[in-house]
Design an enzyme around this catalytic site. Structure first.
Site, short mmCIF file in Angstrom:
data_model
loop_
_atom_site.label_atom_id
_atom_site.label_comp_id
_atom_site.label_asym_id
_atom_site.label_seq_id
_atom_site.Cartn_x
_atom_site.Cartn_y
_atom_site.Cartn_z
N TYR A 1 -10.43 -1.84 -12.01
CA TYR A 1 -9.81 -2.81 -11.10
C TYR A 1 -10.03 -2.32 -9.68
O TYR A 1 -9.86 -1.13 -9.38
CB TYR A 1 -8.31 -2.88 -11.39
CG TYR A 1 -7.54 -3.81 -10.46
CD1 TYR A 1 -7.73 -5.19 -10.50
CD2 TYR A 1 -6.61 -3.30 -9.56
CE1 TYR A 1 -7.01 -6.03 -9.66
CE2 TYR A 1 -5.88 -4.15 -8.72
CZ TYR A 1 -6.09 -5.51 -8.78
OH TYR A 1 -5.37 -6.35 -7.96
N ASP B 1 -13.90 4.23 -5.69
CA ASP B 1 -12.60 3.63 -5.43
C ASP B 1 -11.54 4.65 -5.84
O ASP B 1 -11.20 4.78 -7.01
CB ASP B 1 -12.46 2.32 -6.23
CG ASP B 1 -11.09 1.67 -6.01
OD1 ASP B 1 -10.22 2.31 -5.39
OD2 ASP B 1 -10.90 0.53 -6.48
N LYS C 1 -2.58 3.36 -1.76
CA LYS C 1 -1.44 3.96 -2.45
C LYS C 1 -0.93 5.24 -1.76
O LYS C 1 -0.19 5.11 -0.79
CB LYS C 1 -1.78 4.15 -3.93
CG LYS C 1 -2.07 2.77 -4.56
CD LYS C 1 -2.18 2.69 -6.07
CE LYS C 1 -2.20 1.22 -6.48
NZ LYS C 1 -3.36 0.79 -7.22
C1 LIG Z 1 -4.14 -0.58 -6.79
C2 LIG Z 1 -5.62 -0.52 -6.77
C3 LIG Z 1 -6.37 -1.29 -5.87
C4 LIG Z 1 -5.76 -2.38 -5.02
O1 LIG Z 1 -4.85 -1.88 -4.10
P1 LIG Z 1 -3.75 -2.89 -3.50
O2 LIG Z 1 -3.06 -2.07 -2.46
O3 LIG Z 1 -2.88 -3.28 -4.64
O4 LIG Z 1 -4.49 -4.04 -2.92
C5 LIG Z 1 -7.73 -1.08 -5.81
N1 LIG Z 1 -8.34 -0.16 -6.58
C6 LIG Z 1 -7.64 0.60 -7.47
C7 LIG Z 1 -8.36 1.61 -8.27
C8 LIG Z 1 -6.27 0.42 -7.61
O5 LIG Z 1 -5.60 1.12 -8.52
#
Ligand SMILES: *Cc1c(COP(=O)(O)O)cnc(C)c1O
Length: 429
Positions: free
Chosen positions: A144, A239, A267
């Site tokens: 994701y 990511d 995060k």
């Molecule tokens: C949470 C998440 C996102 C998206 O971040 P948001 O602040 O919710 O937009 C993107 N990549 C990874 C791996 C994530 O866990």
């Protein structure tokens, strides 16, 4: 456990907000119950509107690695707040956070702050396309990367949990430029990347997958990915929105010794406030406006309160021994959890990377999206509800991580294991 206040709030929220929530997984649909409305948090605990207390293993989906209301972060936010909450102009705290980030990640020469992980990944992909002049992005099934159009193809957690194949509203014209391939499969990776007809701009990967449940990279997989992308002039994007400052201070790239071209963060770097970031090689980052032609902007980007929270968080995480201690605690907890699962569940697999782990209700090994999908989600739902009623707050989906923080005490973890055993016994019948 009394939940009447949460129930009334949920009814009211559903009238005003789609599904009563501002992010879908929070609705708890896949685990067969209604959400608890949270009123306050402190340390390892959260408290709902009915006054129930829970040991929290969601930790705001990762950011609260120091626990809720960590004093140095609260002080930093309060101190910044006195000076104003937003300027729409550069502020000194942005430089301070940029220095901490570039120092932590040797692959990041320059960094641009945004307000969410989604914004970070979306912007990094635009940059990779602008830099290479190519169109196609390659991602991995079950990973994701936020909710931007081009990522909603086999996209993990929320999307899987709700059983949506992609999403209506995302035009074919957009997703036809996204290729999703199996995680941890070197053969398919090589075949895909070497196909010149594909015009690949970038590969984006969660270096430790966290959104199909925790799935660590197979030995050699990230190395192979780095070697191929370097050889073929494809931009490699890590990511690290979950893994950054989670699996080590320098993220998964430090843990596995890989230098990606671009890195996305979120995060943890906001310490609980809305922050995302993307950064990487100076040559690539210099393509971004106003230095270069690739446009990306944000009214609240670099917000002083958010930057202050980020700076205070990273300074606390930089303390020598922080990750060793958290990892040791997590490893010990994970071993005990695995032992219990093996005793009571016919099929169970525990995957862990540092302080984030997933207990899959599936016969292992779980190495990719297909093996994760074999999990018994209905049994997980029963387990989730039993744990919730005993005051243990887990992520309301089988395909998410369980996050440990520095604030979880030995007593918290012992109680969690005790309640786990109780819940396993309960769901057997
Ligand atoms: C949470 C998440 C996102 C998206 O971040 P948001 O602040 O919710 O937009 C993107 N990549 C990874 C791996 C994530 O866990």
């Amino acid at each position: 456990m009394k939940t009447t206040v949460s129930q009334a709030l949920f009814a009211e929220a559903q009238r005003l907000i789609p599904g009563g929530v501002n992010s879908p997984v929070r609705a708890c649909k896949s685990v067969g119950c209604d959400p608890r409305f949270i009123q306050r948090a402190a340390g390892s605990r959260i408290h709902d509107a009915d006054g129930n207390e829970y040991i929290d293993f969601v930790c705001s989906w990762g950011p609260m690695i120091l626990g809720h209301n960590y004093p140095a972060i609260m002080e930093a936010i309060q101190k910044a707040m006195v000076n104003g909450t937003s300027f729409g102009a550069p502020c000194p705290l942005e430089i301070e956070l940029a220095e901490l980030v570039t120092e932590a990640l040797p692959s990041v020469d320059m960094v641009r702050f945004v307000s969410s992980g989604t914004e970070a990944t979306m912007s990094a992909v635009r940059l990779a396309r602008g830099y290479t002049g190519r169109k196609v992005i390659v991602k991995f099934d079950g990973c994701y990367h936020g909710h931007a159009d081009s990522f909603l193809v086999k996209a993990g957690s929320g999307v899987i949990t709700l059983g949506i194949p992609g999403s209506p509203g995302v035009p074919d014209d957009i997703v036809k430029n996204t290729i999703s391939i199996p995680y941890n499969n070197e053969e398919i990776l090589e075949k895909t990347l070497r196909d010149e007809a594909l015009d690949i701009a970038c590969v984006i990967v969660e270096p430790v997958a966290g959104n199909m449940g925790v799935v660590p990279p197979a030995p050699g997989f990230l190395q192979k990915l780095r070697a191929l992308t370097s050889e073929l002039g494809i931009v490699l994007i890590f990511d690290e929105v979950i893994t950054g400052f989670r699996v080590s201070y320098g993220g998964a790239q430090q843990k596995f010794g890989i230098m990606p071209d671009l890195t996305c963060l979120g995060k943890i770097i906001g310490g609980g406030l809305p922050v995302g970031a993307y950064g990487g090689k100076r040559e690539i980052m210099s393509m971004i406006s106003p230095v270069g032609p690739v446009y990306q902007a944000g009214t609240l980007s670099g917000n002083p309160l958010a930057m202050a929270a980020g700076v205070a968080t990273l300074k606390a995480l930089k303390e020598p021994g922080f990750y060793e201690k958290l990892d040791r605690k997590s490893a010990d907890f994970a071993e005990k959890l695995r032992t219990l699962a093996e005793k009571y569940l016919a099929e169970a697999t525990l995957n862990r990377q540092g302080s984030v782990m997933t207990l899959f209700f599936a016969k292992g090994p779980v190495t990719d999206f297909d093996s994760a999908m074999k999990a018994d989600v209905s049994k997980f739902g029963k387990f989730y509800r039993a744990m919730l009623d005993q005051g243990i707050y887990l992520a309301p989906s089988q395909f998410e991580g369980m996050f440990l923080s520095a604030a979880h005490s030995e007593e918290d973890l012992a109680r969690t294991l005790e309640m786990t055993e109780w819940s396993f016994k309960k769901i057997q019948n």
